[in-house]
Write a protein that holds these residues in place. Structure first.
Motif, PDB file in Angstrom:
ATOM      1  N   ASN A 236     -36.666 -10.345-118.905  1.00  0.00           N
ATOM      2  CA  ASN A 236     -37.627 -11.251-118.273  1.00  0.00           C
ATOM      3  C   ASN A 236     -38.793 -11.618-119.199  1.00  0.00           C
ATOM      4  OD1 ASN A 236     -39.204 -12.574-116.411  1.00  0.00           O
ATOM      5  ND2 ASN A 236     -39.238 -10.897-114.923  1.00  0.00           N
ATOM      6  N   VAL A 237     -39.199 -12.874-119.133  1.00  0.00           N
ATOM      7  CA  VAL A 237     -40.396 -13.276-119.883  1.00  0.00           C
ATOM      8  C   VAL A 237     -41.646 -12.558-119.374  1.00  0.00           C
ATOM      9  CG1 VAL A 237     -39.676 -15.536-120.734  1.00  0.00           C
ATOM     10  CG2 VAL A 237     -40.550 -15.328-118.388  1.00  0.00           C
ATOM     11  N   ASN A 238     -41.629 -12.195-118.104  1.00  0.00           N
ATOM     12  CA  ASN A 238     -42.693 -11.316-117.603  1.00  0.00           C
ATOM     13  C   ASN A 238     -42.243  -9.918-118.015  1.00  0.00           C
ATOM     14  OD1 ASN A 238     -44.132 -13.433-116.273  1.00  0.00           O
ATOM     15  ND2 ASN A 238     -42.533 -13.416-114.714  1.00  0.00           N
ATOM     16  N   ALA A 239     -42.487  -9.608-119.261  1.00  0.00           N
ATOM     17  CA  ALA A 239     -41.741  -8.519-119.903  1.00  0.00           C
ATOM     18  C   ALA A 239     -42.322  -7.149-119.615  1.00  0.00           C
ATOM     19  CB  ALA A 239     -41.704  -8.755-121.408  1.00  0.00           C
TER      20      ALA A 239
ATOM     21  N   ILE B 215     -33.402  -9.479-110.888  1.00  0.00           N
ATOM     22  CA  ILE B 215     -33.541 -10.652-111.763  1.00  0.00           C
ATOM     23  C   ILE B 215     -34.578 -11.577-111.150  1.00  0.00           C
ATOM     24  CG2 ILE B 215     -32.393 -12.610-112.858  1.00  0.00           C
ATOM     25  CD1 ILE B 215     -29.753 -11.215-112.605  1.00  0.00           C
ATOM     26  N   GLU B 216     -35.599 -11.886-111.910  1.00  0.00           N
ATOM     27  CA  GLU B 216     -36.589 -12.852-111.436  1.00  0.00           C
ATOM     28  C   GLU B 216     -35.901 -14.212-111.315  1.00  0.00           C
ATOM     29  OE1 GLU B 216     -40.430 -12.343-112.755  1.00  0.00           O
ATOM     30  OE2 GLU B 216     -41.105 -14.368-112.259  1.00  0.00           O
ATOM     31  N   ARG B 217     -35.982 -14.779-110.128  1.00  0.00           N
ATOM     32  CA  ARG B 217     -35.350 -16.079-109.838  1.00  0.00           C
ATOM     33  C   ARG B 217     -33.837 -16.033-110.067  1.00  0.00           C
ATOM     34  NH1 ARG B 217     -39.770 -17.458-107.065  1.00  0.00           N
ATOM     35  NH2 ARG B 217     -41.607 -17.226-108.370  1.00  0.00           N
TER      36      ARG B 217
ATOM     37  N   TRP C  61     -42.452 -18.827-128.985  1.00  0.00           N
ATOM     38  CA  TRP C  61     -43.728 -18.691-128.265  1.00  0.00           C
ATOM     39  C   TRP C  61     -43.755 -19.754-127.190  1.00  0.00           C
ATOM     40  CZ3 TRP C  61     -47.131 -14.803-129.109  1.00  0.00           C
ATOM     41  CH2 TRP C  61     -48.384 -14.894-128.520  1.00  0.00           C
ATOM     42  N   ARG C  62     -43.896 -19.327-125.934  1.00  0.00           N
ATOM     43  CA  ARG C  62     -43.772 -20.297-124.840  1.00  0.00           C
ATOM     44  C   ARG C  62     -45.042 -21.130-124.633  1.00  0.00           C
ATOM     45  NH1 ARG C  62     -42.472 -18.297-119.603  1.00  0.00           N
ATOM     46  NH2 ARG C  62     -40.762 -19.712-119.168  1.00  0.00           N
ATOM     47  N   ALA C  63     -44.820 -22.405-124.366  1.00  0.00           N
ATOM     48  CA  ALA C  63     -45.943 -23.305-124.079  1.00  0.00           C
ATOM     49  C   ALA C  63     -46.193 -23.394-122.574  1.00  0.00           C
ATOM     50  CB  ALA C  63     -45.657 -24.696-124.640  1.00  0.00           C
ATOM     51  N   PHE C  64     -45.572 -22.499-121.824  1.00  0.00           N
ATOM     52  CA  PHE C  64     -45.775 -22.517-120.370  1.00  0.00           C
ATOM     53  C   PHE C  64     -47.097 -21.812-120.054  1.00  0.00           C
ATOM     54  CE2 PHE C  64     -44.884 -20.625-116.094  1.00  0.00           C
ATOM     55  CZ  PHE C  64     -44.835 -21.810-115.402  1.00  0.00           C
ATOM     56  N   VAL C  65     -48.182 -22.487-120.377  1.00  0.00           N
ATOM     57  CA  VAL C  65     -49.519 -21.912-120.163  1.00  0.00           C
ATOM     58  C   VAL C  65     -50.335 -22.937-119.386  1.00  0.00           C
ATOM     59  CG1 VAL C  65     -49.448 -20.545-122.273  1.00  0.00           C
ATOM     60  CG2 VAL C  65     -50.413 -22.830-122.352  1.00  0.00           C
TER      61      VAL C  65
ATOM     62  N   HIS D  92     -32.405 -14.685-120.152  1.00  0.00           N
ATOM     63  CA  HIS D  92     -32.245 -13.930-118.904  1.00  0.00           C
ATOM     64  C   HIS D  92     -33.610 -13.438-118.455  1.00  0.00           C
ATOM     65  CE1 HIS D  92     -27.828 -13.756-118.856  1.00  0.00           C
ATOM     66  NE2 HIS D  92     -27.967 -13.909-120.164  1.00  0.00           N
ATOM     67  N   TRP D  93     -33.867 -13.566-117.178  1.00  0.00           N
ATOM     68  CA  TRP D  93     -35.122 -13.057-116.633  1.00  0.00           C
ATOM     69  C   TRP D  93     -34.840 -11.745-115.907  1.00  0.00           C
ATOM     70  CZ3 TRP D  93     -37.933 -17.975-114.234  1.00  0.00           C
ATOM     71  CH2 TRP D  93     -38.393 -18.799-115.294  1.00  0.00           C
ATOM     72  N   ASP D  94     -34.112 -10.859-116.590  1.00  0.00           N
ATOM     73  CA  ASP D  94     -33.668  -9.603-115.985  1.00  0.00           C
ATOM     74  C   ASP D  94     -34.679  -8.489-116.225  1.00  0.00           C
ATOM     75  OD1 ASP D  94     -31.486 -11.280-115.875  1.00  0.00           O
ATOM     76  OD2 ASP D  94     -30.021  -9.749-116.414  1.00  0.00           O
TER      77      ASP D  94
HETATM   78  C1  BDP Z   1     -41.757 -20.076-112.851  1.00  0.00           C
HETATM   79  C2  BDP Z   1     -41.226 -18.943-112.066  1.00  0.00           C
HETATM   80  C3  BDP Z   1     -41.749 -17.616-112.490  1.00  0.00           C
HETATM   81  C4  BDP Z   1     -41.650 -17.484-113.984  1.00  0.00           C
HETATM   82  C5  BDP Z   1     -42.371 -18.625-114.647  1.00  0.00           C
HETATM   83  C6  BDP Z   1     -42.189 -18.675-116.145  1.00  0.00           C
HETATM   84  O1  BDP Z   1     -41.543 -19.161-110.709  1.00  0.00           O
HETATM   85  O2  BDP Z   1     -41.024 -16.625-111.817  1.00  0.00           O
HETATM   86  O3  BDP Z   1     -42.156 -16.280-114.410  1.00  0.00           O
HETATM   87  O4  BDP Z   1     -41.871 -19.846-114.188  1.00  0.00           O
HETATM   88  O5  BDP Z   1     -41.428 -19.523-116.590  1.00  0.00           O
HETATM   89  O6  BDP Z   1     -40.803 -21.107-112.742  1.00  0.00           O
HETATM   90  O7  BDP Z   1     -42.793 -17.901-116.862  1.00  0.00           O
END
Ligand code: BDP
Length: 712
Positions: free
Chosen positions: A242-245, A200-202, A357-361, A192-194
Motif C-alpha cells: 500500500n502507498v499508505n505504507a 487491501i485498501e480499495r 514520487w507521487r504527485a497525489f498531494v 498493489h495497495w496491500d
Molecule cells: C484514494 C483512495 C485512498 C488512497 C489514495 C491514494 O481513496 O484509499 O490512499 O487515493 O491514492 O483514491 O493515495
C-alpha cells in the motif's frame, strides 16, 4: 462484425421485447444453447487456451513442433507455456525440442542461446526491439517452413511467445508473420495497495495475494500464476504494498519475504518494488528525525538500500506517498518534495534503483481548489529532482473519478520524468459489482491533447517521451487482483488488468481492439457473441458516468466511494465532501474553474485553456467540472441543463437494462457458471443505477425546483 452503439442498444432492446427476428441477440443464440460448455471459475484469466475453432486447422500446419532454445529458468517457462498452450489449443500433444527440425517448427530463442537465431541476418531488427521486444517471423530454415520467435533477451522471447499464443487464440492467421514489437514505456507496473495484515485498501476481490505469515518459507503457487499473467501482457514490475505504507515493510524480516517474491518473479521479468514510508528512519531505524537533509537520515536510507540490494539484486525501487492524506513527508521537516525524493534517490542510485514520487498531494494551504494544488507544488520543483526520480501523476487532478479531464501536470514538467498512475481497481467505478471496462476511459486520457508542444502532444506521446525527451517513461495501475478465485471479483474486472497491461505496452492500441482481444481470450471466439460482448464493454464506462456523475460532475459520494451521497457535506476535510465539488444551489450547479472563477483552466496549455474556459467550446462532458451553470442554461441539444441532466441519469439506468439483456442473450455461448455470476452482478448494477438516478435527481431537484421530465 461491427455494429454501432446505437444499433447495439436497438438490437438488445428489440430482442428484449422478443422482436429480434433472426437477429442478433436472444433468438440466434438461444437456438445454440443446447451445447453445454464446461463450467469455468475465471481462475485462468485470459490464458485459457481454448481451441480457436475453425482457425485450429490452419494452425496445425504451422505448429507441428516447438523448439525453445536455452537453459535458463525463463526458457523453461517458455517451453512449458508453449507446449501446454499449443497442445490444448490444437487438441493433442505438440512435440517439444525434438532432435530434428521439421516443417512447422516454432523456434524460440535469442542470439545468445541459439545458433539458429544467431545465424539470422536480422541486424537491423535486433537493435530496434531492445531488451524487451521481440521479432516473430514465418521463414525458412534448412529449407523448412518455420516460425521464429526471437529476441535479444529471454524476457523478450517470453513476451514474444505470449504474443504468438495470443494471435493463435484469437483465431488470427499465423502462417505469414513478420512483426517486431517493443514496449513504448519502460516502467509498466502493478501498484498493489496491500497491507501486511492481508487486507487491501480499495480491494474488492478478497484478501491480499501475498501470504505474509507464510513467507518466505512457503511459496504459494499463486505467486507464479500472478507473475505469469503479468508477463503475458508485458507488465514488468509490481509495487507490492500500500502507498499508505506500513514502515515495517523495510524491516529485515519483511525484506526476506519481499526477496522470496522477487526470486519467484524474476524468471517472468517481474521486478519487485516497495512503497516506502517517509518516516521509516524514525519508525524502523529508531532515529530522532526523518529530515531528508539530515546526514544520519541519508546514511540510514543508504544502508537500507544496500541491505535490500544484498537480498534482491534487481530490486526496482521505492514508491512514495509523502505529505498526502496524513502521510509523513519532507514538508513535515520544512523541506520540499524534491529534497524528500532526492535523499531516497541518492541511496538507490548506486544500484540503479528508481524513486516513484507521487504527485497525489493536496495540502489546502496551497490553494482553495484541490484540483490545482499538485500542479502548483510540482511545477515549482521542475528540474530539482535527481535523474532516477519520476513523478507519478494520477490521470486526473482529483482522484480517479468516473470522468476527469487529464491532469494538467502532463506536459508541464519539462525536466522531470513523469509517469501516469491509473486505477484498475474500480474504487469510484462500481468496485467489483459493476461491469465497467476502463479501456475507453484510459484511451480518452491517453489521447487527450495537452498541446505542450503544439497540436498532437497527446498524453500518450508525453508519457512515451516523444514530446520532451525523457530517460524514464512509464505507466502504472492500482491493481485489482486479490485472493478471489477469479482474481478480480467481477469476471469483467479482469479486462481492466488486461487493458492496463496492453496499453502500458502500447498506449496507441485502441480500446476496441483490446476489448475484442480480451473477449476472445476470456470468453469465446464466436464472432456474433464477440460483437455483443465488445459492444457491452465499449459502452459500459459511459453508461456508468451517465447514471453516476454525468456532464462533468464529480465526487458525489461519501466515504465508501460507491453509493450516491450528493448531500455529503461533513467530512474531516472539505474536499472529502460532495458539496465542495457540485456547489448546487438555487441559482445553479458546478465548480467555476474558469478565468472568471478560480483560474484552474490556466494550468492547461493554450488552446486547451481557452477551450475549457469558453463555455461554448468546453466539451459538455466536462461542463460542470469547469463551469457553474444556471439550471436553465441552454445545452447544445437545445435542452436546458436540468432536463439534460435528468436525461443522462435516465439514459444511464436504462442502458444497464440493455446490458442485462445483451448478457442474457449470451446464455449458452458462455459457460453457465460465469454467465450466472455476471448476471447476478448485473442485477445489482441495475438496482444501483436506479438508486443513483433517483437519489441524485431527488436531491438536485431540491435546488432546481423543477420536476424530473418523463424519460423518453
Ligand atoms: C484514494 C483512495 C485512498 C488512497 C489514495 C491514494 O481513496 O484509499 O490512499 O487515493 O491514492 O483514491 O493515495
Amino acid at each position: 462484425m461491427k455494429i454501432s452503439r446505437r444499433e447495439f442498444v436497438e438490437m438488445s432492446l428489440a430482442s428484449a421485447a422478443g422482436l429480434c427476428a433472426g437477429g442478433y441477440a436472444t433468438s440466434t443464440v438461444a437456438a445454440e444453447a443446447s451445447t453445454s460448455l464446461p463450467e469455468e471459475d475465471g481462475y485462468k484469466l485470459w490464458l485459457r487456451y481454448a481451441p480457436p475453432g475453425d482457425a485450429a486447422k490452419a494452425c496445425r500446419q504451422t505448429v507441428q513442433q516447438i523448439r525453445v532454445e536455452g537453459t535458463s529458468a525463463t526458457s523453461g517457462i517458455i517451453r512449458g507455456e508453449l507446449h501446454s498452450a499449443t497442445s490444448a489449443m490444437l487438441g493433442g500433444n505438440v512435440p517439444l525440442n525434438e532432435k530434428d527440425l521439421v516443417g512447422g517448427t516454432v523456434v524460440v530463442g535469442t542470439p545468445g542461446n541459439s545458433a539458429l537465431i544467431r545465424d539470422f541476418n536480422w541486424a537491423s531488427a535486433w537493435g530496434g526491439v531492445g531488451d524487451e521486444g521481440f521479432i516473430i517471423r514465418s521463414t525458412r530454415i534448412e529449407n523448412k517452413s518455420v516460425t521464429v520467435i526471437a529476441a535479444n533477451t529471454d524476457i523478450g522471447a517470453l513476451y514474444g511467445s505470449f504474443h504468438f499464443l495470443r494471435l493463435m487464440q484469437t483465431g488470427q492467421a499465423i502462417d505469414k508473420l513478420d512483426l517486431a514489437e517493443h514496449p513504448a514505456l519502460q516502467l509498466r507496473l502493478m501498484n498493489h495497495w496491500d497491507n501486511p495484515g492481508g487486507t487491501i485498501e480499495r480491494g474488492y476481490a478478497g484478501r491480499s495475494l501475498w501470504q505474509w505469515n507464510e513467507l518466505p518459507g512457503k511459496i504459494s503457487p499463486r505467486y507464479a500464476d500472478y507473475a505469469r499473467a503479468c508477463a503475458s501482457l508485458g507488465i514488468n514490475g509490481a509495487v507490492i504494498n500500500n502507498v499508505n505504507a506500513d514502515s515495517h515493510i523495510l524491516a529485515a524480516d519483511n525484506l526476506r519475504k519481499v526477496a522470496a517474491l522477487a526470486d519467484g518473479w524474476r524468471p517472468y521479468g517481474v521486478r519487485v518494488y516497495v512503497s516506502a514510508n517517509f518516516a521509516a528512519p524514525v519508525r524502523v531505524g529508531g532515529l530522532k528525525t526523518a529530515d531528508p537533509l539530515d546526514k544520519g537520515v541519508a546514511d540510514w536510507w543508504k544502508a537500507k538500500a544496500d541491505e535490500i540490494y544484498g537480498l534482491i539484486p534487481d530490486f526496482g525501487g521505492f514508491l512514495v506517498k509523502a505529505n498526502s492524506e496524513g502521510q509523513p513527508g519532507p514538508k513535515t521537516y520544512g523541506r520540499t518534495h524534491a529534497d524528500g525524493a532526492n535523499v531516497l534517490a541518492d541511496a538507490l542510485a548506486p544500484h540503479n534503483g528508481k524513486v516513484m514520487w507521487r504527485a497525489f498531494v493536496y495540502d489546502d494551504d496551497i490553494d482553495p481548489d484541490r484540483a490545482k494544488r499538485a500542479y502548483i507544488e510540482f511545477t515549482k520543483l521542475d528540474g530539482k529532482f535527481r535523474p532516477n526520480v519520476v513523478i507519478q501523476v494520477k490521470n486526473g487532478a482529483i482522484d480517479f473519478q468516473p470522468r476527469e479531464p487529464f491532469h494538467p501536470l502532463f506536459g508541464a514538467l519539462k525536466q522531470t520524468p513523469v509517469i501516469a498512475e491509473i486505477q484498475a481497481t474500480q474504487e469510484y467505478l462500481g468496485q467489483a459489482k459493476h461491469l465497467v471496462y476502463l479501456g475507453t476511459m484510459w484511451k480518452e486520457f491517453l489521447d487527450s491533447d495537452t498541446h505542450a508542444k503544439g497540436s498532437g502532444s497527446t498524453v500518450a506521446k508525453v508519457l512515451a517521451g516523444k514530446i520532451q525527451p525523457s530517460h524514464l517513461t512509464g505507466m502504472v495501475s492500482v491493481a485489482n487482483p486479490g485472493l478471489d478465485t477469479n482474481w478480480c471479483g467481477h469476471h469483467f474486472s479482469q479486462s481492466n488488468w488486461y487493458a492496463f497491461g496492453r496499453l502500458a505496452w502500447n498506449p496507441e492500441l485502441s480500446a476496441e481492439k483490446i476489448a475484442e482481444e480480451w473477449t476472445r481470450l476470456t470468453f469465446t471466439n464466436d464472432d456474433k457473441a464477440v460483437a455483443v460482448l465488445r459492444n457491452l464493454m465499449m459502452g459500459s464506462r459511459e453508461t456508468f458516468v451517465n447514471y453516476t456523475m454525468p456532464l462533468g460532475l464529480h465526487h458525489l459520494i461519501g466515504g465508501d466511494h460507491y453509493a450516491p451521497q450528493p448531500w455529503n457535506d461533513r467530512a474531516p476535510r472539505a474536499d472529502w465532501t460532495a458539496t465542495y465539488y457540485h456547489k448546487a444551489a438555487a441559482d445553479g450547479i458546478g465548480f467555476d474553474r474558469t478565468k472568471r472563477g478560480d483560474h484552474a483552466v490556466e494550468q492547461y496549455f493554450p488552446p486547451v485553456c481557452e477551450m475549457f474556459d469558453d463555455i461554448t467550446q468546453c466539451p459538455e462532458k466536462y461542463l460542470l467540472w469547469f463551469h457553474r451553470c444556471a439550471w436553465d442554461y441552454q445545452m447544445k441539444s437545445g435542452k436546458i441543463l436540468w432536463d439534460a441532466l435528468c436525461a443522462k441519469y435516465q439514459a444511464g439506468a436504462k442502458e444497464v437494462a440493455v446490458m442485462q439483456t445483451a448478457w442474457q442473450s449470451l446464455a449458452g455461448k458462455i459457460d453457465a457458471r460465469r454467465h450466472k455470476e455476471v448476471a447476478d452482478r448485473l442485477a445489482i448494477q441495475a438496482a444501483d443505477a436506479a438508486t443513483w438516478r433517483d437519489q441524485i435527481l431527488e436531491y438536485f431537484g431540491r435546488f432546481s425546483k423543477r420536476a424530473v421530465p418523463r424519460s423518453s
